[in-house]
Scaffold this motif. Structure first.
Motif, PDB file in Angstrom:
ATOM      1  N   ASN A 159       0.819  -1.216   0.000  1.00 25.16           N
ATOM      2  CA  ASN A 159       0.000   0.000   0.000  1.00 25.16           C
ATOM      3  C   ASN A 159       0.852   1.265   0.000  1.00 25.16           C
ATOM      4  O   ASN A 159       0.517   2.251  -0.666  1.00 25.16           O
ATOM      5  N   VAL A 160       1.957   1.245   0.736  1.00 26.45           N
ATOM      6  CA  VAL A 160       2.882   2.378   0.693  1.00 26.45           C
ATOM      7  C   VAL A 160       3.463   2.524  -0.708  1.00 26.45           C
ATOM      8  O   VAL A 160       3.594   3.641  -1.239  1.00 26.45           O
ATOM      9  N   TRP A 161       3.798   1.410  -1.318  1.00 35.80           N
ATOM     10  CA  TRP A 161       4.322   1.425  -2.689  1.00 35.80           C
ATOM     11  C   TRP A 161       3.285   2.012  -3.648  1.00 35.80           C
ATOM     12  O   TRP A 161       3.605   2.805  -4.530  1.00 35.80           O
ATOM     13  N   GLN A 162       2.014   1.644  -3.443  1.00 32.69           N
ATOM     14  CA  GLN A 162       0.963   2.171  -4.306  1.00 32.69           C
ATOM     15  C   GLN A 162       0.821   3.685  -4.143  1.00 32.69           C
ATOM     16  O   GLN A 162       0.661   4.410  -5.132  1.00 32.69           O
ATOM     17  N   ILE A 163       0.876   4.149  -2.904  1.00 32.03           N
ATOM     18  CA  ILE A 163       0.786   5.590  -2.663  1.00 32.03           C
ATOM     19  C   ILE A 163       1.955   6.311  -3.314  1.00 32.03           C
ATOM     20  O   ILE A 163       1.793   7.367  -3.949  1.00 32.03           O
ATOM     21  N   ALA A 164       3.135   5.736  -3.185  1.00 33.24           N
ATOM     22  CA  ALA A 164       4.318   6.353  -3.779  1.00 33.24           C
ATOM     23  C   ALA A 164       4.213   6.415  -5.298  1.00 33.24           C
ATOM     24  O   ALA A 164       4.698   7.357  -5.939  1.00 33.24           O
ATOM     25  N   GLY A 165       3.546   5.398  -5.896  1.00 35.55           N
ATOM     26  CA  GLY A 165       3.397   5.380  -7.338  1.00 35.55           C
ATOM     27  C   GLY A 165       2.384   6.371  -7.859  1.00 35.55           C
ATOM     28  O   GLY A 165       2.402   6.716  -9.041  1.00 35.55           O
ATOM     29  N   GLY A 166       1.467   6.824  -6.975  1.00 36.07           N
ATOM     30  CA  GLY A 166       0.473   7.801  -7.385  1.00 36.07           C
ATOM     31  C   GLY A 166      -0.425   7.269  -8.484  1.00 36.07           C
ATOM     32  O   GLY A 166      -0.751   6.086  -8.549  1.00 36.07           O
ATOM     33  N   GLY A 167      -0.820   8.159  -9.396  1.00 34.89           N
ATOM     34  CA  GLY A 167      -1.711   7.772 -10.476  1.00 34.89           C
ATOM     35  C   GLY A 167      -1.121   6.720 -11.387  1.00 34.89           C
ATOM     36  O   GLY A 167      -1.842   5.912 -11.974  1.00 34.89           O
ATOM     37  N   ALA A 168       0.210   6.698 -11.523  1.00 33.66           N
ATOM     38  CA  ALA A 168       0.852   5.724 -12.411  1.00 33.66           C
ATOM     39  C   ALA A 168       0.658   4.296 -11.922  1.00 33.66           C
ATOM     40  O   ALA A 168       0.727   3.350 -12.715  1.00 33.66           O
ATOM     41  N   ALA A 169       0.431   4.114 -10.623  1.00 36.13           N
ATOM     42  CA  ALA A 169       0.283   2.761 -10.080  1.00 36.13           C
ATOM     43  C   ALA A 169      -0.949   2.057 -10.626  1.00 36.13           C
ATOM     44  O   ALA A 169      -1.003   0.822 -10.661  1.00 36.13           O
ATOM     45  N   PHE A 170      -1.943   2.822 -11.075  1.00 32.38           N
ATOM     46  CA  PHE A 170      -3.196   2.213 -11.510  1.00 32.38           C
ATOM     47  C   PHE A 170      -3.087   1.567 -12.882  1.00 32.38           C
ATOM     48  O   PHE A 170      -4.026   0.912 -13.335  1.00 32.38           O
ATOM     49  N   ASP A 171      -1.983   1.732 -13.539  1.00 29.17           N
ATOM     50  CA  ASP A 171      -1.737   1.061 -14.815  1.00 29.17           C
ATOM     51  C   ASP A 171      -0.894  -0.202 -14.642  1.00 29.17           C
ATOM     52  O   ASP A 171      -0.383  -0.747 -15.608  1.00 29.17           O
ATOM     53  N   THR A 172      -0.764  -0.661 -13.409  1.00 25.38           N
ATOM     54  CA  THR A 172       0.054  -1.825 -13.078  1.00 25.38           C
ATOM     55  C   THR A 172      -0.770  -2.819 -12.261  1.00 25.38           C
ATOM     56  O   THR A 172      -1.862  -2.487 -11.782  1.00 25.38           O
ATOM     57  N   PRO A 173      -0.263  -4.031 -12.046  1.00 27.46           N
ATOM     58  CA  PRO A 173      -0.960  -4.992 -11.182  1.00 27.46           C
ATOM     59  C   PRO A 173      -0.886  -4.656  -9.699  1.00 27.46           C
ATOM     60  O   PRO A 173      -1.484  -5.364  -8.879  1.00 27.46           O
ATOM     61  N   LEU A 174      -0.190  -3.585  -9.333  1.00 32.00           N
ATOM     62  CA  LEU A 174       0.065  -3.292  -7.918  1.00 32.00           C
ATOM     63  C   LEU A 174      -1.210  -3.098  -7.100  1.00 32.00           C
ATOM     64  O   LEU A 174      -1.341  -3.717  -6.027  1.00 32.00           O
TER      65      LEU A 174
END
Length: 332
Positions: free
Chosen positions: A193-208
């Motif tokens: 979840n911390v990794w997802q927050i760090a990724g911001g909007g870009a994280a939503f284009d990944t399996p994260l």
């Protein structure tokens, strides 16, 4: 046709799943725009890391687990238990089609179709094969399709494998093992979840996000099972969550009607407000908890659960509790 004894911990976890999927359903049904901006704010981070995709996996896992428990029960009452299970899924299709009039993104219809296409064939597999297929299907969904509805088959199979390996009984007997699983899944959930927050909007284009959702769901479930063991606190949690879980079908469908009524009254979609949405969720849960407890004082199963059971067995089955106050709870 007496119903078998329920596993109270499963009802509590199912109640937790119902609580958790309610806020995302409010967001989806009221038109609140929760898209993934480049730099989401704190409210969006809380929603995405604690709620969105965090309880749907748990609900799906429990459906697969419950299907195996139902099949075991059906074997005691019928010489063709899989036909009974097929009837159960078939009539769930009708519930799903009707519910889609309120909630176009509802999950009962996909669950029913996946039950027919996945759960029934898998019921002939050895448990090790069910587990392997569950892991493979879940991993493929996360890697290729980034989760979502394609997670359903894999999570169904994992739930079936959990039941075949007697996970509910093991969870009740091995507190230390449960604590280890919670520690591992909890730590992994925090990291993801911390990794997802760090990724911001870009994280939503990944399996994260979906991967974090599955791991967080496991942490929620094991964490609740541990809390249920705490004197006092466990009783309070059971008081609220078990009735919700026992009336899961009734509460899931009626929540949609209550969400639409709240939206018409409060304009949740036109004027998105976190406090109004949160208040709506709490009000619905409070109303459903009170109703569930009152209903279960007089009846074995919830109203829609009873209708579903009668349709499955194609006969009118008793639901009222004996006037003497004895309570026989059931899963069938």
């Amino acid at each position: 046709m007496t119903a078998p004894e329920r596993i109270r911990e499963i009802d509590a976890v199912r109640g937790l799943a119902l609580c958790g999927i309610l806020p995302p359903n409010i967001v989806a049904m009221t038109g609140v725009h929760r898209g993934a901006p480049v730099d989401p704010g704190p409210a969006a981070h809380v929603y995405e890391t604690l709620l969105h995709q965090r309880f749907f996996p748990l609900f799906s896992f429990l459906f697969g687990l419950g299907s195996v428990l139902f099949l075991r029960s059906a074997r005691l009452r019928s010489d063709r238990p899989r036909d009974v299970l097929l009837a159960r899924f078939g009539f769930l299709v009708l519930f799903g089609v009707a519910h889609q009039m309120l909630q176009p993104n509802e999950i009962l219809l996909p669950y029913a179709l996946a039950g027919i296409a996945v759960v029934l064939p898998a019921s002939w597999l050895p448990r090790w094969a069910t587990l392997v297929c569950g892991i493979a299907f879940t991993a493929a969904s996360l890697a290729i399709d980034q989760g979502g509805i394609t997670l359903i088959p894999g999570l169904f199979l994992l739930g079936m494998a959990a039941a075949e390996y007697d996970l509910p009984d093991l969870a009740g007997e091995r507190g230390r093992s449960l604590a280890v699983v919670f520690a591992v899944t909890g730590a992994a959930a925090i990291a993801l979840n911390v990794w997802q927050i760090a990724g911001g909007g870009a994280a939503f284009d990944t399996p994260l996000p979906a991967t974090a959702g599955v791991v967080t769901a496991a942490a929620y479930a094991t964490g609740l099972l541990m809390l249920l063991r705490v004197p006092g606190l466990g009783g309070a949690l059971s008081f609220v969550l078990e009735p919700l879980g026992r009336l899961a079908l009734t509460n899931y469908i009626t929540a949609s009607a209550l969400i639409l009524a709240a939206d018409a009254l409060l304009d949740l979609g036109e004027r998105p407000r976190v406090t109004a949405a949160a208040g709506t969720a709490l009000a619905i849960l409070a109303l459903q908890t009170a109703f569930s407890r009152l209903w279960l004082r007089r009846f074995r199963q919830g109203p829609l659960e009873w209708v579903w059971r009668c349709l499955t067995w194609w006969r009118l089955l008793p639901n009222a509790l004996p006037s003497t106050g004895g309570r026989t709870a059931g899963t069938g």
